[in-house]
Structures are given as C-alpha cells and as structure tokens.
Design an enzyme around this catalytic site. Sequence first.
Site, mmCIF file in Angstrom:
data_model
loop_
_atom_site.group_PDB
_atom_site.id
_atom_site.type_symbol
_atom_site.label_atom_id
_atom_site.label_comp_id
_atom_site.label_asym_id
_atom_site.label_seq_id
_atom_site.Cartn_x
_atom_site.Cartn_y
_atom_site.Cartn_z
ATOM 1 N N ASN A 88 62.333 24.071 30.358
ATOM 2 C CA ASN A 88 61.633 23.103 31.215
ATOM 3 C C ASN A 88 61.329 21.771 30.530
ATOM 4 O OD1 ASN A 88 59.550 23.986 29.638
ATOM 5 N ND2 ASN A 88 58.210 24.620 31.305
ATOM 6 N N GLU A 99 46.512 21.194 19.021
ATOM 7 C CA GLU A 99 47.967 21.061 18.920
ATOM 8 C C GLU A 99 48.364 19.934 17.979
ATOM 9 O OE1 GLU A 99 48.791 22.913 23.380
ATOM 10 O OE2 GLU A 99 48.914 20.746 23.087
ATOM 11 N N HIS A 139 56.625 19.737 26.981
ATOM 12 C CA HIS A 139 55.288 20.332 26.933
ATOM 13 C C HIS A 139 54.241 19.232 26.936
ATOM 14 C CE1 HIS A 139 51.697 22.371 25.444
ATOM 15 N NE2 HIS A 139 51.604 21.393 24.566
ATOM 16 N N TYR A 171 51.996 29.109 21.191
ATOM 17 C CA TYR A 171 52.085 29.886 22.437
ATOM 18 C C TYR A 171 51.376 31.242 22.311
ATOM 19 C CZ TYR A 171 55.219 26.469 24.564
ATOM 20 O OH TYR A 171 55.757 25.327 25.119
ATOM 21 N N LYS A 174 61.105 19.300 24.400
ATOM 22 C CA LYS A 174 61.601 20.577 23.888
ATOM 23 C C LYS A 174 63.080 20.457 23.517
ATOM 24 C CE LYS A 174 58.082 23.204 26.455
ATOM 25 N NZ LYS A 174 57.841 24.219 27.519
HETATM 26 P P1 GTP Z 1 53.574 23.952 28.448
HETATM 27 O O1 GTP Z 1 53.264 22.515 28.680
HETATM 28 O O2 GTP Z 1 54.900 24.166 27.750
HETATM 29 O O3 GTP Z 1 52.433 24.705 27.811
HETATM 30 O O4 GTP Z 1 53.815 24.553 29.909
HETATM 31 P P2 GTP Z 1 52.726 24.910 30.999
HETATM 32 O O5 GTP Z 1 51.340 24.658 30.494
HETATM 33 O O6 GTP Z 1 53.131 24.226 32.259
HETATM 34 O O7 GTP Z 1 52.955 26.470 31.191
HETATM 35 P P3 GTP Z 1 52.369 27.699 30.315
HETATM 36 O O8 GTP Z 1 51.473 27.196 29.240
HETATM 37 O O9 GTP Z 1 51.864 28.713 31.264
HETATM 38 O O10 GTP Z 1 53.720 28.282 29.687
HETATM 39 C C1 GTP Z 1 54.194 27.757 28.480
HETATM 40 C C2 GTP Z 1 55.702 27.731 28.499
HETATM 41 O O11 GTP Z 1 56.207 29.065 28.570
HETATM 42 C C3 GTP Z 1 56.344 27.041 29.689
HETATM 43 O O12 GTP Z 1 56.387 25.645 29.577
HETATM 44 C C4 GTP Z 1 57.735 27.625 29.658
HETATM 45 O O13 GTP Z 1 58.532 26.998 28.638
HETATM 46 C C5 GTP Z 1 57.453 29.056 29.225
HETATM 47 N N1 GTP Z 1 57.386 29.934 30.382
HETATM 48 C C6 GTP Z 1 56.397 30.036 31.318
HETATM 49 N N2 GTP Z 1 56.698 30.966 32.241
HETATM 50 C C7 GTP Z 1 57.912 31.460 31.872
HETATM 51 C C8 GTP Z 1 58.777 32.479 32.419
HETATM 52 O O14 GTP Z 1 58.488 33.102 33.432
HETATM 53 N N3 GTP Z 1 59.953 32.713 31.744
HETATM 54 C C9 GTP Z 1 60.296 32.035 30.611
HETATM 55 N N4 GTP Z 1 61.459 32.319 29.993
HETATM 56 N N5 GTP Z 1 59.518 31.088 30.071
HETATM 57 C C10 GTP Z 1 58.351 30.808 30.701
HETATM 58 MG MG MG Z 2 50.590 25.348 28.630
#
Ligand code: GTP
Ligand code: MG
Length: 134
Positions: free
Chosen positions: A112, A126, A115, A49, A9
């Site tokens: 974070n 994707e 991805h 997303y 990212k």
């Molecule tokens: P990805 O690999 O990025 O898809 O992450 P993930 O699968 O571990 O988590 P998820 O798909 O639930 O969420 C996608 C992304 O949304 C996360 O990687 C974060 O960048 C963002 N995200 C998730 N929870 C939060 C939150 O509480 N606050 C914010 N600002 N961003 C969040």
């Molecule tokens: Mg995810």
Amino acid sequence: SEKAFVMIKPDGVRRGLIGKIVNRFEEKGLTLAWAEMMNVSRETAETHYGHLRDKPFFGELVDYITSGPVFAMIVEGRGAVKNARSLIGPTDPAAAPPGTIRGDYGLDVEENVIHGSDSPDNATREIALFFNRM
Ligand code: GTP
Ligand code: MG
C-alpha cells in the site's frame, strides 16, 4: 510545529514514486524537515509493527517492509499527523478514494505504498525508532 513520520514503502520506491509523493505533501503546505533513503532491519520492522504481531499477515508485512529501501521522512507543519493521514488515505488502496496517495498509486493492501503515523505520540516514537533523533 507538529511532526509526522511518513515512509514511502519499498514498492513505492521501486516504482519511482518518491518525487510524485513528496510533491503531494509540499502542495498541501507541509514541509519536508528530514528525509533518508534507508534499509529497514527486521528488528526495526518488528518493533514498528509490534501492535500487529498477532495478525496472520505479520510475517508477510515484515518481509514486505524489509524487501528494499524505503524513503523515510519527517513531515512538519500545522496538524501534520492528521493532514498526512488524510493525504495518504485508508489502509486498503482498493477502498481508498482517488485523490489520496493510496487511492491513486495502489491496488491492494499487501503493497500500500506509504505509511503515516496515526497520532502525535506515535510520530515521536517512530521518529526516534527510524532516525534516532527528534
Ligand atoms: P500504516 O500507515 O502502514 O501503519 O497503515 P495503517 O495505519 O493504515 O494500517 P495498520 O496500522 O492497521 O496496518 C499497518 C500495515 O499493515 C498496513 O499499512 C499494511 O501494509 C499492512 N496490512 C494491514 N492489513 C493487512 C492485511 O490484511 N494483509 C496484509 N498483507 N497486510 C496488511
Ligand atoms: Mg498504522
């Protein structure tokens, strides 16, 4: 063999972590099959997303992913999706154990670092969305 979509990212790219992160996948035994530095459009970010559209942080998330170039990759190898996810670690870097990419390089969930696809079907989607290829 199996393919995973992995994306460093904008915070990871800005902080100069591409080499270190690619190294983790190579050390594990996965292969970098394709990679591109790219800017993500708002439309692509919103599609990627889409499942989070109703979350209060959705707008922030789209701003974040479009805030600078990402390093998008196809990582290939046996169990690539599961293995990439375990190298990446839990969503929130504050809860991710040391030794995982998020645990080693992140502080909180807003940024974070990386991805990884959560299923082979989503990897296919994707890869098509970001590279228009399979
Ligand atoms: P990805 O690999 O990025 O898809 O992450 P993930 O699968 O571990 O988590 P998820 O798909 O639930 O969420 C996608 C992304 O949304 C996360 O990687 C974060 O960048 C963002 N995200 C998730 N929870 C939060 C939150 O509480 N606050 C914010 N600002 N961003 C969040
Ligand atoms: Mg995810």
